[in-house]
Design a protein around this motif. Sequence first.
Motif, PDB file in Angstrom:
ATOM      1  N   ARG A 235      11.217   5.165   8.074  1.00 44.21           N
ATOM      2  CA  ARG A 235      11.619   4.354   6.926  1.00 44.21           C
ATOM      3  C   ARG A 235      13.089   4.612   6.638  1.00 44.21           C
ATOM      4  O   ARG A 235      13.560   5.744   6.697  1.00 44.21           O
ATOM      5  N   GLU A 236      13.797   3.551   6.322  1.00 41.12           N
ATOM      6  CA  GLU A 236      15.221   3.654   6.008  1.00 41.12           C
ATOM      7  C   GLU A 236      15.553   2.629   4.926  1.00 41.12           C
ATOM      8  O   GLU A 236      15.036   1.505   4.937  1.00 41.12           O
ATOM      9  N   PRO A 237      16.429   2.988   3.979  1.00 43.40           N
ATOM     10  CA  PRO A 237      16.915   1.969   3.037  1.00 43.40           C
ATOM     11  C   PRO A 237      17.730   0.928   3.784  1.00 43.40           C
ATOM     12  O   PRO A 237      18.471   1.252   4.715  1.00 43.40           O
ATOM     13  N   SER A 238      17.571  -0.342   3.397  1.00 40.85           N
ATOM     14  CA  SER A 238      18.273  -1.407   4.116  1.00 40.85           C
ATOM     15  C   SER A 238      19.035  -2.323   3.168  1.00 40.85           C
ATOM     16  O   SER A 238      19.389  -3.436   3.527  1.00 40.85           O
ATOM     17  N   GLY A 239      19.292  -1.855   1.978  1.00 44.21           N
ATOM     18  CA  GLY A 239      19.990  -2.677   1.003  1.00 44.21           C
ATOM     19  C   GLY A 239      19.410  -2.421  -0.366  1.00 44.21           C
ATOM     20  O   GLY A 239      18.443  -1.686  -0.518  1.00 44.21           O
ATOM     21  N   SER A 240      19.962  -3.029  -1.364  1.00 45.11           N
ATOM     22  CA  SER A 240      19.512  -2.817  -2.731  1.00 45.11           C
ATOM     23  C   SER A 240      18.056  -3.238  -2.885  1.00 45.11           C
ATOM     24  O   SER A 240      17.701  -4.407  -2.705  1.00 45.11           O
ATOM     25  N   GLY A 241      17.194  -2.259  -3.188  1.00 51.95           N
ATOM     26  CA  GLY A 241      15.787  -2.555  -3.419  1.00 51.95           C
ATOM     27  C   GLY A 241      15.020  -2.939  -2.179  1.00 51.95           C
ATOM     28  O   GLY A 241      13.949  -3.557  -2.277  1.00 51.95           O
ATOM     29  N   ARG A 242      15.502  -2.558  -0.986  1.00 55.01           N
ATOM     30  CA  ARG A 242      14.825  -2.922   0.250  1.00 55.01           C
ATOM     31  C   ARG A 242      14.697  -1.701   1.162  1.00 55.01           C
ATOM     32  O   ARG A 242      15.489  -0.752   1.077  1.00 55.01           O
ATOM     33  N   SER A 260       9.736  -3.390  13.603  1.00 50.99           N
ATOM     34  CA  SER A 260      10.558  -3.018  12.460  1.00 50.99           C
ATOM     35  C   SER A 260      10.448  -4.115  11.413  1.00 50.99           C
ATOM     36  O   SER A 260      10.600  -5.299  11.722  1.00 50.99           O
ATOM     37  N   CYS A 261      10.169  -3.696  10.176  1.00 47.85           N
ATOM     38  CA  CYS A 261       9.889  -4.668   9.118  1.00 47.85           C
ATOM     39  C   CYS A 261      10.766  -4.361   7.913  1.00 47.85           C
ATOM     40  O   CYS A 261      10.702  -3.261   7.356  1.00 47.85           O
ATOM     41  N   ASP A 262      11.595  -5.306   7.515  1.00 48.26           N
ATOM     42  CA  ASP A 262      12.469  -5.146   6.357  1.00 48.26           C
ATOM     43  C   ASP A 262      11.809  -5.817   5.148  1.00 48.26           C
ATOM     44  O   ASP A 262      11.490  -7.009   5.190  1.00 48.26           O
ATOM     45  N   VAL A 263      11.599  -5.023   4.072  1.00 45.28           N
ATOM     46  CA  VAL A 263      10.828  -5.536   2.934  1.00 45.28           C
ATOM     47  C   VAL A 263      11.502  -5.173   1.619  1.00 45.28           C
ATOM     48  O   VAL A 263      12.192  -4.159   1.497  1.00 45.28           O
ATOM     49  N   GLY A 264      11.269  -6.001   0.620  1.00 49.54           N
ATOM     50  CA  GLY A 264      11.665  -5.677  -0.736  1.00 49.54           C
ATOM     51  C   GLY A 264      10.686  -4.693  -1.345  1.00 49.54           C
ATOM     52  O   GLY A 264       9.488  -4.736  -1.047  1.00 49.54           O
ATOM     53  N   VAL A 265      11.186  -3.792  -2.185  1.00 46.08           N
ATOM     54  CA  VAL A 265      10.361  -2.724  -2.733  1.00 46.08           C
ATOM     55  C   VAL A 265      10.077  -2.977  -4.210  1.00 46.08           C
ATOM     56  O   VAL A 265      10.986  -2.946  -5.049  1.00 46.08           O
ATOM     57  N   VAL A 266       8.811  -3.233  -4.513  1.00 48.02           N
ATOM     58  CA  VAL A 266       8.339  -3.254  -5.897  1.00 48.02           C
ATOM     59  C   VAL A 266       7.875  -1.859  -6.303  1.00 48.02           C
ATOM     60  O   VAL A 266       8.206  -1.366  -7.375  1.00 48.02           O
ATOM     61  N   ASP A 267       7.124  -1.210  -5.412  1.00 54.65           N
ATOM     62  CA  ASP A 267       6.605   0.137  -5.682  1.00 54.65           C
ATOM     63  C   ASP A 267       6.381   0.822  -4.333  1.00 54.65           C
ATOM     64  O   ASP A 267       5.514   0.405  -3.564  1.00 54.65           O
ATOM     65  N   PRO A 268       7.130   1.879  -4.020  1.00 56.41           N
ATOM     66  CA  PRO A 268       6.982   2.523  -2.712  1.00 56.41           C
ATOM     67  C   PRO A 268       5.796   3.479  -2.612  1.00 56.41           C
ATOM     68  O   PRO A 268       5.404   3.846  -1.507  1.00 56.41           O
TER      69      PRO A 268
END
Length: 329
Positions: A235-242, A260-268
């Motif tokens: 897992r890696e941060p990929s931008g603000s809130g992602r 590899s899946c880039d997703v927005g984070v509501v609750d990790p």
Amino acid sequence: MLKVSRVVRPLMDLVTFGEAMVRLSPRAGEQLDDARHCDVHVGGSELNVAVGAARLGLGARWISRLPETPLGQLIARRAREAGVDLSRVVWTKGERVGLYFVEAAAVHYDRADSAMSRIGPGVIDWPRALAGARWFHLSGITPALSTTAAAATAEALAAAKQAGATVSYDLNYRPQLWSGERARAVQEPLLGQVDVLITNQEDPRAVFGLAGGEDVVARALQERFGCRAVVVTLREPSGSGRRTRSAIALADGTIHRGPSCDVGVVDPIGAGDAFCAGLIAGLLRSDDWGTAVRWGVALSALKYGVPGDFSAAGQDDLERALQHLEDDR
């Protein structure tokens, strides 16, 4: 090849063992020290895995120790609503449920002396609890709770092997519960009974002093403990809130790489447990490591998008996520 138990018409596909707690989260923009309202969730690594698997249609049982209090009943009700079997939960009187509080990126625990921390050998009737089960899952959180919980973990692992279940173990290191040195000393004797060892990128270094890329760490863990398979989540941060999510699995002498899946984070919180649920379900349904890793990555990505600790995705949701990953290749 990992040989998954092929019991005909199992009583349970999956059995998990561990603690669940009540989670309180201040509303957006509030801090704990001035919060007037909190959202209430239920969560715990092994229960989260059971819920994720049950929502994919597997028979899932969670084993734990709960007090006969309103908070204990809250945990049980939320688990049952998700389709998890609680027939082997041990109920106690005069004890407490652990709590934890989540604000922004900070997590605060109030779990000392919980009912589950008081579990010990001989409390669970393991032959009955595991009868017909194909898979048994737990994590490094359970033996970290107390000396007696560690002994109960050893008992559970031995019983699962005796029952012929495939055993998975998520290293899940929690420095708030024990030191890396203590975690290593307690878990080294346990991991020799594990078929599938699951970890993230950070925990092997903290617990076993293993550094390097995920392939190197996976091979070192397999050589050290003799597990049939080692899975490393990425897992890696990929931008603000992602975040970007992926994983690899070392099995049958081969590295199987997930998408590899880039997703927005509501609750990790709970995303790693959702990965475990997807991985286990994929192996039980297909016995194919490529499929299993894809299922794990897809289910963890879906979990990022919902509040609370539990995965909310059913099989149809998973299939759509898998198709989306395929379309993005």
